[in-house]
Design a protein around this motif. Structure first.
Motif, PDB file in Angstrom:
ATOM      1  N   LEU A 248       0.832  -1.212   0.000  1.00  0.00           N
ATOM      2  CA  LEU A 248       0.000   0.000   0.000  1.00  0.00           C
ATOM      3  C   LEU A 248       0.865   1.259   0.000  1.00  0.00           C
ATOM      4  N   GLU A 249       1.950   1.237   0.747  1.00  0.00           N
ATOM      5  CA  GLU A 249       2.874   2.380   0.762  1.00  0.00           C
ATOM      6  C   GLU A 249       3.491   2.595  -0.618  1.00  0.00           C
ATOM      7  N   LYS A 250       3.865   1.478  -1.262  1.00  0.00           N
ATOM      8  CA  LYS A 250       4.437   1.578  -2.609  1.00  0.00           C
ATOM      9  C   LYS A 250       3.407   2.133  -3.595  1.00  0.00           C
ATOM     10  N   SER A 251       2.171   1.756  -3.389  1.00  0.00           N
ATOM     11  CA  SER A 251       1.099   2.252  -4.255  1.00  0.00           C
ATOM     12  C   SER A 251       0.913   3.749  -4.058  1.00  0.00           C
ATOM     13  N   LYS A 252       0.974   4.198  -2.807  1.00  0.00           N
ATOM     14  CA  LYS A 252       0.820   5.627  -2.513  1.00  0.00           C
ATOM     15  C   LYS A 252       1.968   6.439  -3.101  1.00  0.00           C
ATOM     16  N   SER A 253       3.154   5.832  -3.085  1.00  0.00           N
ATOM     17  CA  SER A 253       4.318   6.558  -3.611  1.00  0.00           C
ATOM     18  C   SER A 253       4.424   6.445  -5.132  1.00  0.00           C
ATOM     19  N   GLY A 254       3.559   5.629  -5.732  1.00  0.00           N
ATOM     20  CA  GLY A 254       3.529   5.508  -7.177  1.00  0.00           C
ATOM     21  C   GLY A 254       4.475   4.465  -7.751  1.00  0.00           C
ATOM     22  N   GLU A 255       5.093   3.653  -6.915  1.00  0.00           N
ATOM     23  CA  GLU A 255       6.014   2.617  -7.392  1.00  0.00           C
ATOM     24  C   GLU A 255       5.286   1.505  -8.139  1.00  0.00           C
ATOM     25  N   ILE A 256       4.059   1.217  -7.694  1.00  0.00           N
ATOM     26  CA  ILE A 256       3.236   0.222  -8.399  1.00  0.00           C
ATOM     27  C   ILE A 256       1.846   0.806  -8.593  1.00  0.00           C
ATOM     28  N   SER A 257       1.132   0.265  -9.567  1.00  0.00           N
ATOM     29  CA  SER A 257      -0.209   0.791  -9.848  1.00  0.00           C
ATOM     30  C   SER A 257      -1.176   0.412  -8.735  1.00  0.00           C
ATOM     31  N   GLU A 258      -2.233   1.220  -8.634  1.00  0.00           N
ATOM     32  CA  GLU A 258      -3.223   0.985  -7.584  1.00  0.00           C
ATOM     33  C   GLU A 258      -3.956  -0.337  -7.785  1.00  0.00           C
ATOM     34  N   ASP A 259      -4.265  -0.677  -9.034  1.00  0.00           N
ATOM     35  CA  ASP A 259      -4.962  -1.936  -9.318  1.00  0.00           C
ATOM     36  C   ASP A 259      -4.097  -3.135  -8.925  1.00  0.00           C
ATOM     37  N   GLU A 260      -2.840  -3.069  -9.307  1.00  0.00           N
ATOM     38  CA  GLU A 260      -1.928  -4.163  -8.964  1.00  0.00           C
ATOM     39  C   GLU A 260      -1.768  -4.258  -7.450  1.00  0.00           C
ATOM     40  N   ALA A 261      -1.675  -3.114  -6.791  1.00  0.00           N
ATOM     41  CA  ALA A 261      -1.536  -3.078  -5.337  1.00  0.00           C
ATOM     42  C   ALA A 261      -2.751  -3.703  -4.664  1.00  0.00           C
ATOM     43  N   GLN A 262      -3.955  -3.344  -5.148  1.00  0.00           N
ATOM     44  CA  GLN A 262      -5.170  -3.909  -4.554  1.00  0.00           C
ATOM     45  C   GLN A 262      -5.208  -5.420  -4.708  1.00  0.00           C
ATOM     46  N   LYS A 263      -4.797  -5.885  -5.884  1.00  0.00           N
ATOM     47  CA  LYS A 263      -4.781  -7.322  -6.137  1.00  0.00           C
ATOM     48  C   LYS A 263      -3.802  -8.022  -5.193  1.00  0.00           C
ATOM     49  N   LEU A 264      -2.603  -7.476  -5.088  1.00  0.00           N
ATOM     50  CA  LEU A 264      -1.583  -8.076  -4.219  1.00  0.00           C
ATOM     51  C   LEU A 264      -1.992  -8.018  -2.743  1.00  0.00           C
ATOM     52  N   VAL A 265      -2.541  -6.893  -2.334  1.00  0.00           N
ATOM     53  CA  VAL A 265      -2.982  -6.737  -0.943  1.00  0.00           C
ATOM     54  C   VAL A 265      -4.088  -7.737  -0.626  1.00  0.00           C
ATOM     55  N   ALA A 266      -5.021  -7.895  -1.543  1.00  0.00           N
ATOM     56  CA  ALA A 266      -6.114  -8.854  -1.320  1.00  0.00           C
ATOM     57  C   ALA A 266      -5.555 -10.269  -1.151  1.00  0.00           C
ATOM     58  N   GLU A 267      -4.597 -10.644  -1.994  1.00  0.00           N
ATOM     59  CA  GLU A 267      -3.987 -11.979  -1.888  1.00  0.00           C
ATOM     60  C   GLU A 267      -3.264 -12.148  -0.554  1.00  0.00           C
ATOM     61  N   LEU A 268      -2.506 -11.131  -0.185  1.00  0.00           N
ATOM     62  CA  LEU A 268      -1.749 -11.205   1.067  1.00  0.00           C
ATOM     63  C   LEU A 268      -2.663 -11.267   2.284  1.00  0.00           C
ATOM     64  N   LEU A 269      -3.726 -10.466   2.258  1.00  0.00           N
ATOM     65  CA  LEU A 269      -4.662 -10.487   3.386  1.00  0.00           C
ATOM     66  C   LEU A 269      -5.428 -11.801   3.457  1.00  0.00           C
ATOM     67  N   GLN A 270      -5.675 -12.394   2.306  1.00  0.00           N
ATOM     68  CA  GLN A 270      -6.330 -13.705   2.293  1.00  0.00           C
ATOM     69  C   GLN A 270      -5.399 -14.745   2.927  1.00  0.00           C
ATOM     70  N   LYS A 271      -4.123 -14.689   2.587  1.00  0.00           N
ATOM     71  CA  LYS A 271      -3.149 -15.608   3.203  1.00  0.00           C
ATOM     72  C   LYS A 271      -3.041 -15.357   4.704  1.00  0.00           C
ATOM     73  N   ALA A 272      -3.058 -14.074   5.100  1.00  0.00           N
ATOM     74  CA  ALA A 272      -2.988 -13.738   6.517  1.00  0.00           C
ATOM     75  C   ALA A 272      -4.195 -14.308   7.260  1.00  0.00           C
ATOM     76  N   GLU A 273      -5.367 -14.189   6.660  1.00  0.00           N
ATOM     77  CA  GLU A 273      -6.583 -14.728   7.287  1.00  0.00           C
ATOM     78  C   GLU A 273      -6.513 -16.250   7.407  1.00  0.00           C
ATOM     79  N   MET A 274      -5.960 -16.901   6.384  1.00  0.00           N
ATOM     80  CA  MET A 274      -5.808 -18.359   6.434  1.00  0.00           C
ATOM     81  C   MET A 274      -4.905 -18.756   7.611  1.00  0.00           C
ATOM     82  N   HIS A 275      -3.826 -18.007   7.802  1.00  0.00           N
ATOM     83  CA  HIS A 275      -2.924 -18.311   8.913  1.00  0.00           C
ATOM     84  C   HIS A 275      -3.582 -18.006  10.259  1.00  0.00           C
TER      85      HIS A 275
END
Length: 135
Positions: A79-106
């Protein structure tokens, strides 16, 4: 017929008397003590196994919680990288969703492992009561 029944009853009584004489009370008591010692040793061994399992579940729960935290931190970094413009917002949302899903599984694994650890703790308490009774 009643004479035959009486003879059988007398024979049974005599057989019981012979067996009673053969049974040495000391040997019977010693056998009982051996059985109690065996039960005590088995209960102690079971208690050790249950406690080891409980500890393993608790450690696994700690490890799973750390993994979940790691995924959340990674999501925050994205999310920080997305705010700073290093990655696109769409890609960031996709990656964040995947990571949070893994976090919830754990986190779900943490809950399951903690429940299993609690069950093992309860079993250990029951075994300890049994051991105390056998001592």
């Amino acid at each position: 017929m009643s004479l035959l029944k009486r003879i059988l009853r007398v024979a049974k009584a005599e057989a019981h008397a012979v067996v009673d004489k053969l049974e040495d009370p000391i040997k019977v008591t010693e056998e009982g003590i051996r059985e109690l010692k065996k039960q005590l040793n088995e209960a102690i061994e079971s208690l050790a196994q249950v406690k080891a399992t409980q500890i393993r579940f608790e450690r696994e729960a700690i490890n799973e919680r750390e993994r979940a935290k790691m995924y959340v931190k990674r999501a925050e970094a994205i999310l920080e990288k997305s705010k700073s413009g290093e990655i696109s917002e769409d890609e960031a949302q996709k990656l964040v969703a995947e990571l949070l899903q893994k976090a919830e599984m754990h986190e779900q694994n943490v809950r399951n492992l903690e429940q299993e650890a609690q069950k093992q703790k309860e079993i250990a308490m029951k075994l300890q009561v049994k051991i105390d009774q056998l001592k």
